[in-house]
Scaffold this motif. Structure first.
Motif, short mmCIF file in Angstrom:
data_model
loop_
_atom_site.label_atom_id
_atom_site.label_comp_id
_atom_site.label_asym_id
_atom_site.label_seq_id
_atom_site.Cartn_x
_atom_site.Cartn_y
_atom_site.Cartn_z
N LYS A 83 18.70 10.50 -33.64
CA LYS A 83 18.49 11.13 -35.30
C LYS A 83 17.08 11.86 -35.43
N VAL A 84 16.61 12.84 -36.01
CA VAL A 84 15.81 13.23 -36.50
C VAL A 84 14.86 11.95 -37.07
N PHE A 85 13.58 12.70 -37.24
CA PHE A 85 13.10 11.95 -38.43
C PHE A 85 12.21 12.52 -39.18
N GLN A 86 12.24 11.80 -40.17
CA GLN A 86 12.43 12.30 -41.87
C GLN A 86 11.61 10.97 -42.80
N PHE A 87 10.42 12.01 -43.29
CA PHE A 87 9.31 11.03 -43.66
C PHE A 87 10.17 10.68 -45.00
N HIS A 88 10.23 9.83 -45.60
CA HIS A 88 10.38 9.51 -47.09
C HIS A 88 9.61 10.41 -47.90
N LEU A 89 8.60 9.99 -47.83
CA LEU A 89 7.66 10.27 -49.27
C LEU A 89 6.99 11.91 -48.90
N GLN A 90 7.76 12.91 -48.01
CA GLN A 90 7.89 14.56 -47.20
C GLN A 90 7.08 15.40 -48.56
N LYS A 91 8.41 14.68 -50.03
CA LYS A 91 7.19 15.76 -51.28
C LYS A 91 6.39 16.13 -51.93
N VAL A 92 5.66 13.91 -51.69
CA VAL A 92 4.38 13.77 -52.31
C VAL A 92 3.82 14.37 -51.28
N LEU A 93 3.73 14.43 -50.12
CA LEU A 93 2.82 15.31 -49.58
C LEU A 93 2.83 16.74 -49.71
N ASP A 94 3.99 17.40 -49.64
CA ASP A 94 4.62 18.70 -49.96
C ASP A 94 3.27 19.45 -51.39
N GLN A 103 5.98 4.45 -36.37
CA GLN A 103 7.01 3.35 -36.49
C GLN A 103 8.53 3.60 -36.50
N TYR A 104 8.79 4.70 -36.16
CA TYR A 104 10.35 5.29 -36.18
C TYR A 104 10.27 5.68 -35.23
N LEU A 105 9.02 6.02 -33.96
CA LEU A 105 9.15 6.30 -32.25
C LEU A 105 9.51 4.51 -31.91
N GLU A 106 9.06 3.88 -32.02
CA GLU A 106 9.20 2.46 -31.64
C GLU A 106 10.56 1.85 -31.58
N ALA A 107 10.81 2.22 -32.86
CA ALA A 107 12.29 1.78 -33.47
C ALA A 107 13.34 2.30 -32.71
N GLU A 108 12.88 3.61 -32.38
CA GLU A 108 14.43 4.85 -31.64
C GLU A 108 14.19 4.03 -30.54
N LYS A 109 12.64 4.21 -29.88
CA LYS A 109 12.76 3.04 -28.11
C LYS A 109 13.05 2.02 -28.08
N GLN A 110 13.61 1.00 -29.43
CA GLN A 110 13.62 -0.36 -28.79
C GLN A 110 15.11 -0.03 -29.36
N ARG A 111 16.12 0.45 -29.57
CA ARG A 111 17.29 0.80 -29.57
C ARG A 111 17.89 1.29 -28.77
N GLU A 112 17.43 2.14 -27.86
CA GLU A 112 17.41 3.11 -26.79
C GLU A 112 17.45 1.60 -25.52
N GLN A 113 16.37 0.83 -26.11
CA GLN A 113 16.21 -0.24 -24.54
C GLN A 113 17.49 -1.15 -24.91
N LYS A 114 17.61 -1.74 -26.09
CA LYS A 114 19.02 -2.35 -26.64
C LYS A 114 20.48 -1.15 -26.33
N GLU A 115 20.54 -0.72 -26.66
CA GLU A 115 21.34 0.26 -25.85
C GLU A 115 21.72 0.11 -23.97
N MET A 116 19.85 0.49 -23.15
CA MET A 116 19.99 0.11 -21.69
C MET A 116 20.70 -1.14 -21.92
N ASP A 117 20.04 -1.99 -22.51
CA ASP A 117 20.61 -3.64 -21.95
C ASP A 117 21.67 -4.34 -21.56
N GLU A 118 22.26 -3.07 -22.97
CA GLU A 118 23.67 -3.99 -23.77
C GLU A 118 24.93 -2.82 -22.26
#
Length: 148
Positions: free
Chosen positions: A2-13, A122-137
């Motif tokens: 999935k695509v990364f979305q910053f939940h505070l993007q409107k504040v940043l804008d 943090q998103y990239l790290e979570a995606e990496k862990q998810r992918e690693q978990k899928e590969m382990d499975e």
């Protein structure tokens, strides 16, 4: 993935827009100060001309009325110079205020960008862990199939 979305993007804008507005205001304040300084320079030239006229008239026989007229004009220019100096001073103060505001806005924007970068990391790290978990499975499933 999935695509990364910053939940505070409107504040940043919003912070980006505030920074852009502060940059615009700062630029306008610099332009106004430069215009007022140019006007002050013009008044100084008028003062020099009036002083030159006064000196040249004093060398010649002229009426007192003409001499007083030139003196009044010179005094008027001096008052205008004083007023214009006050105007330039006000413009400098406004420019400094705008510069401080711009600095503050830039720091805020930078802070929000860092928060976004941290969230992206943090998103990239979570995606990496998810992918690693899928590969382990998948590896576990393959191992179990070969074992049976």
């Amino acid at each position: 993935m999935k695509v990364f979305q910053f939940h505070l993007q409107k504040v940043l804008d919003v912070k980006e827009k505030e920074k852009e507005q502060a940059e615009w205001d700062f630029g306008k304040s610099i332009q106004r100060k430069n215009e007022e300084e140019w006007k002050l320079g013009q008044l100084h030239e008028l003062h020099e001309e009036a002083t030159g006229m006064l000196h040249s008239v004093q060398a010649e026989p002229v009426s007192v009325a003409h001499l007083m007229e030139i003196t009044r004009y010179r005094q008027s220019v001096e008052r205008s110079i004083h007023n214009q100096k006050q105007m330039v001073y006000g413009c400098v103060r406004e420019m400094e205020r705008c510069q401080m505001l711009l600095t503050e806005r830039m720091k805020e924007t930078q802070l929000w960008h860092k928060l976004r970068e941290r969230a992206h990391g943090q998103y990239l790290e979570a995606e990496k862990q998810r992918e690693q978990k899928e590969m382990d499975e998948i590896g576990t499933q393959l191992y179990l199939r070969k074992s049976n």
